[in-house]
Scaffold this motif. Structure first.
Motif, PDB file in Angstrom:
ATOM      1  N   PRO A   1       0.798  -1.229   0.000  1.00  0.00           N
ATOM      2  CA  PRO A   1       0.000   0.000   0.000  1.00  0.00           C
ATOM      3  C   PRO A   1       0.835   1.285   0.000  1.00  0.00           C
ATOM      4  O   PRO A   1       2.051   1.240   0.165  1.00  0.00           O
ATOM      5  CB  PRO A   1      -0.773  -0.124   1.322  1.00  0.00           C
ATOM      6  N   GLY A   2       0.147   2.406  -0.151  1.00  0.00           N
ATOM      7  CA  GLY A   2       0.792   3.721  -0.167  1.00  0.00           C
ATOM      8  C   GLY A   2       1.022   4.304   1.216  1.00  0.00           C
ATOM      9  O   GLY A   2       1.732   5.299   1.357  1.00  0.00           O
ATOM     10  N   HIS A   3       0.423   3.705   2.236  1.00  0.00           N
ATOM     11  CA  HIS A   3       0.628   4.161   3.621  1.00  0.00           C
ATOM     12  C   HIS A   3       0.720   2.955   4.547  1.00  0.00           C
ATOM     13  O   HIS A   3       0.087   1.918   4.310  1.00  0.00           O
ATOM     14  CB  HIS A   3      -0.544   5.031   4.106  1.00  0.00           C
ATOM     15  N   ASP A   4       1.434   3.137   5.645  1.00  0.00           N
ATOM     16  CA  ASP A   4       1.575   2.092   6.660  1.00  0.00           C
ATOM     17  C   ASP A   4       0.441   2.239   7.678  1.00  0.00           C
ATOM     18  O   ASP A   4       0.676   2.634   8.808  1.00  0.00           O
ATOM     19  CB  ASP A   4       2.944   2.234   7.346  1.00  0.00           C
ATOM     20  N   TYR A   5      -0.775   1.938   7.262  1.00  0.00           N
ATOM     21  CA  TYR A   5      -1.936   2.125   8.134  1.00  0.00           C
ATOM     22  C   TYR A   5      -2.412   0.818   8.777  1.00  0.00           C
ATOM     23  O   TYR A   5      -3.294   0.834   9.626  1.00  0.00           O
ATOM     24  CB  TYR A   5      -3.117   2.703   7.336  1.00  0.00           C
ATOM     25  N   GLY A   6      -1.859  -0.299   8.349  1.00  0.00           N
ATOM     26  CA  GLY A   6      -2.390  -1.583   8.811  1.00  0.00           C
ATOM     27  C   GLY A   6      -1.580  -2.203   9.937  1.00  0.00           C
ATOM     28  O   GLY A   6      -0.676  -1.575  10.501  1.00  0.00           O
ATOM     29  N   SER A   7      -1.896  -3.456  10.248  1.00  0.00           N
ATOM     30  CA  SER A   7      -1.206  -4.185  11.316  1.00  0.00           C
ATOM     31  C   SER A   7       0.177  -4.630  10.857  1.00  0.00           C
ATOM     32  O   SER A   7       1.006  -5.037  11.654  1.00  0.00           O
ATOM     33  CB  SER A   7      -2.046  -5.397  11.717  1.00  0.00           C
ATOM     34  N   LYS A   8       0.422  -4.588   9.555  1.00  0.00           N
ATOM     35  CA  LYS A   8       1.737  -4.947   8.995  1.00  0.00           C
ATOM     36  C   LYS A   8       1.905  -4.187   7.679  1.00  0.00           C
ATOM     37  O   LYS A   8       0.915  -3.691   7.117  1.00  0.00           O
ATOM     38  CB  LYS A   8       1.819  -6.459   8.787  1.00  0.00           C
ATOM     39  N   PRO A   9       3.139  -4.093   7.161  1.00  0.00           N
ATOM     40  CA  PRO A   9       3.384  -3.225   6.001  1.00  0.00           C
ATOM     41  C   PRO A   9       2.910  -3.770   4.651  1.00  0.00           C
ATOM     42  O   PRO A   9       2.798  -3.014   3.697  1.00  0.00           O
ATOM     43  CB  PRO A   9       4.899  -3.039   6.000  1.00  0.00           C
ATOM     44  N   SER A  10       2.653  -5.073   4.547  1.00  0.00           N
ATOM     45  CA  SER A  10       2.163  -5.622   3.279  1.00  0.00           C
ATOM     46  C   SER A  10       1.277  -6.824   3.564  1.00  0.00           C
ATOM     47  O   SER A  10       1.217  -7.315   4.695  1.00  0.00           O
ATOM     48  CB  SER A  10       3.334  -6.024   2.371  1.00  0.00           C
ATOM     49  N   SER A  11       0.573  -7.290   2.506  1.00  0.00           N
ATOM     50  CA  SER A  11      -0.376  -8.381   2.699  1.00  0.00           C
ATOM     51  C   SER A  11      -0.520  -9.119   1.373  1.00  0.00           C
ATOM     52  O   SER A  11       0.354  -8.997   0.504  1.00  0.00           O
ATOM     53  CB  SER A  11      -1.714  -7.778   3.146  1.00  0.00           C
ATOM     54  N   THR A  12      -1.577  -9.887   1.225  1.00  0.00           N
ATOM     55  CA  THR A  12      -1.886 -10.508  -0.068  1.00  0.00           C
ATOM     56  C   THR A  12      -3.360 -10.248  -0.374  1.00  0.00           C
ATOM     57  O   THR A  12      -4.147  -9.948   0.537  1.00  0.00           O
ATOM     58  CB  THR A  12      -1.675 -12.032  -0.056  1.00  0.00           C
ATOM     59  N   ILE A  13      -3.738 -10.399  -1.638  1.00  0.00           N
ATOM     60  CA  ILE A  13      -5.144 -10.229  -2.025  1.00  0.00           C
ATOM     61  C   ILE A  13      -6.007 -11.246  -1.266  1.00  0.00           C
ATOM     62  O   ILE A  13      -7.062 -10.908  -0.716  1.00  0.00           O
ATOM     63  CB  ILE A  13      -5.312 -10.388  -3.554  1.00  0.00           C
ATOM     64  N   GLY A  14      -5.527 -12.504  -1.177  1.00  0.00           N
ATOM     65  CA  GLY A  14      -6.294 -13.546  -0.485  1.00  0.00           C
ATOM     66  C   GLY A  14      -6.554 -13.197   0.970  1.00  0.00           C
ATOM     67  O   GLY A  14      -7.668 -13.358   1.477  1.00  0.00           O
ATOM     68  N   GLU A  15      -5.521 -12.697   1.639  1.00  0.00           N
ATOM     69  CA  GLU A  15      -5.646 -12.339   3.048  1.00  0.00           C
ATOM     70  C   GLU A  15      -6.582 -11.142   3.223  1.00  0.00           C
ATOM     71  O   GLU A  15      -7.399 -11.103   4.144  1.00  0.00           O
ATOM     72  CB  GLU A  15      -4.247 -11.983   3.556  1.00  0.00           C
ATOM     73  N   GLU A  16      -6.453 -10.163   2.331  1.00  0.00           N
ATOM     74  CA  GLU A  16      -7.324  -8.985   2.423  1.00  0.00           C
ATOM     75  C   GLU A  16      -8.781  -9.360   2.158  1.00  0.00           C
ATOM     76  O   GLU A  16      -9.694  -8.826   2.781  1.00  0.00           O
ATOM     77  CB  GLU A  16      -6.846  -7.892   1.449  1.00  0.00           C
ATOM     78  N   LYS A  17      -9.003 -10.296   1.229  1.00  0.00           N
ATOM     79  CA  LYS A  17     -10.385 -10.732   0.959  1.00  0.00           C
ATOM     80  C   LYS A  17     -11.006 -11.341   2.213  1.00  0.00           C
ATOM     81  O   LYS A  17     -12.197 -11.206   2.458  1.00  0.00           O
ATOM     82  CB  LYS A  17     -10.406 -11.744  -0.203  1.00  0.00           C
ATOM     83  N   LYS A  18     -10.167 -11.991   3.034  1.00  0.00           N
ATOM     84  CA  LYS A  18     -10.675 -12.626   4.252  1.00  0.00           C
ATOM     85  C   LYS A  18     -10.835 -11.630   5.392  1.00  0.00           C
ATOM     86  O   LYS A  18     -11.742 -11.761   6.209  1.00  0.00           O
ATOM     87  CB  LYS A  18      -9.683 -13.718   4.702  1.00  0.00           C
ATOM     88  N   THR A  19      -9.929 -10.653   5.495  1.00  0.00           N
ATOM     89  CA  THR A  19      -9.866  -9.848   6.728  1.00  0.00           C
ATOM     90  C   THR A  19     -10.208  -8.370   6.554  1.00  0.00           C
ATOM     91  O   THR A  19     -10.494  -7.693   7.540  1.00  0.00           O
ATOM     92  CB  THR A  19      -8.442  -9.930   7.339  1.00  0.00           C
ATOM     93  N   ASN A  20     -10.144  -7.837   5.336  1.00  0.00           N
ATOM     94  CA  ASN A  20     -10.347  -6.393   5.136  1.00  0.00           C
ATOM     95  C   ASN A  20     -11.839  -6.102   5.013  1.00  0.00           C
ATOM     96  O   ASN A  20     -12.484  -6.519   4.043  1.00  0.00           O
ATOM     97  CB  ASN A  20      -9.593  -5.943   3.875  1.00  0.00           C
ATOM     98  N   TYR A  21     -12.391  -5.367   5.987  1.00  0.00           N
ATOM     99  CA  TYR A  21     -13.847  -5.148   5.997  1.00  0.00           C
ATOM    100  C   TYR A  21     -14.342  -4.303   4.824  1.00  0.00           C
ATOM    101  O   TYR A  21     -15.514  -4.330   4.491  1.00  0.00           O
ATOM    102  CB  TYR A  21     -14.311  -4.586   7.350  1.00  0.00           C
ATOM    103  N   THR A  22     -13.438  -3.567   4.158  1.00  0.00           N
ATOM    104  CA  THR A  22     -13.879  -2.786   2.995  1.00  0.00           C
ATOM    105  C   THR A  22     -14.046  -3.674   1.747  1.00  0.00           C
ATOM    106  O   THR A  22     -14.638  -3.256   0.769  1.00  0.00           O
ATOM    107  CB  THR A  22     -12.901  -1.626   2.658  1.00  0.00           C
ATOM    108  N   LEU A  23     -13.490  -4.888   1.791  1.00  0.00           N
ATOM    109  CA  LEU A  23     -13.617  -5.806   0.646  1.00  0.00           C
ATOM    110  C   LEU A  23     -14.750  -6.813   0.843  1.00  0.00           C
ATOM    111  O   LEU A  23     -14.941  -7.707   0.015  1.00  0.00           O
ATOM    112  CB  LEU A  23     -12.306  -6.567   0.431  1.00  0.00           C
ATOM    113  N   LYS A  24     -15.473  -6.659   1.948  1.00  0.00           N
ATOM    114  CA  LYS A  24     -16.595  -7.564   2.210  1.00  0.00           C
ATOM    115  C   LYS A  24     -17.632  -7.416   1.085  1.00  0.00           C
ATOM    116  O   LYS A  24     -18.014  -6.293   0.766  1.00  0.00           O
ATOM    117  CB  LYS A  24     -17.240  -7.163   3.549  1.00  0.00           C
ATOM    118  N   PRO A  25     -18.053  -8.521   0.462  1.00  0.00           N
ATOM    119  CA  PRO A  25     -19.066  -8.370  -0.590  1.00  0.00           C
ATOM    120  C   PRO A  25     -20.330  -7.725  -0.023  1.00  0.00           C
ATOM    121  O   PRO A  25     -20.879  -8.189   0.964  1.00  0.00           O
ATOM    122  CB  PRO A  25     -19.335  -9.816  -1.025  1.00  0.00           C
TER     123      PRO A  25
END
Ligand SMILES: [Zn+2]
Length: 204
Positions: A167-191
């Motif tokens: 990402p463009g900012h260090d706003y999360g619990s760690k500096p990088s992730s994966t699409i799969g992990e974000e699909k599971k945990t990122n509430y903005t990607l919730k269908p």
């Protein structure tokens, strides 16, 4: 491929990546501390080809002029950008740094000129579109929650789960992730429906 994430102040991330055989390199989001980027590029004897902006906000573009004055590289931005650039890109464009490929994904929502960069089909530089565990604001000038919905749920969501997210900012619990992990945990990607997403983004 050489790939480095560099923490800048105010939680911005800059990125340098390069083809280590040809020594061609690109910077994504120069941000505030250009001298740190210049030092790394010189130490590695890289030739800087592109300075790419994920969008036109000054906390991402502030070092462009200094980098360009040292290396003479081309500043690259989305065709709708209002910032100063030398080369326009749009959705589906392909740039190369030696043998390293850079696919341009147009992802408006945070701003109308936001792009994500898919490097060698493995690493996604998301600017202020997607953060670890969050997405970018849509309430600033040029922001649009409907566009953000399309960019997140109809574009980034469809990428392979193994694609790494930088990402463009260090706003999360760690500096990088994966699409799969974000699909599971990122509430903005919730269908959810477009209406529900717009309602969700309008909450303070
Ligand atoms: Zn921004």
């Amino acid at each position: 491929m050489f790939f480095k994430q560099i923490q800048q102040h105010s939680d911005n991330f800059s990125y340098i990546f390069a083809d280590e055989n040809t020594k061609e390199a690109a910077v994504v989001d120069s941000s505030f501390n250009a001298s740190q980027l210049i030092k790394t590029i010189k130490a590695k004897c890289f030739t800087l080809k592109y300075i790419i902006n994920t969008h036109g906000h000054s906390d991402h573009t502030a070092g462009n002029i200094e980098l360009k004055s040292v290396f003479g590289a081309k500043v690259v931005a989305h065709i709708l950008s209002k910032s100063n650039f030398d080369m326009a890109v749009k959705d589906g464009d392909l740039l190369t740094i030696g043998k390293v490929s850079i696919n341009i994904l147009y992802t408006p929502g945070h701003t109308f000129d936001s792009i994500c960069l898919l490097i060698d089909n493995k690493k996604l530089l998301t600017g202020d579109t997607l953060f670890v565990g969050e997405c970018g604001r849509t309430d600033l000038p040029g922001g649009n929650p409907k566009s953000m919905f399309d960019s997140l749920l109809h574009k980034l969501y469809k990428l392979d789960d193994a694609v790494e997210v930088y990402p463009g900012h260090d706003y999360g619990s760690k500096p990088s992730s994966t699409i799969g992990e974000e699909k599971k945990t990122n509430y903005t990607l919730k269908p959810r429906s477009l209406e529900a997403f717009i309602e969700f983004m309008s909450q303070p």
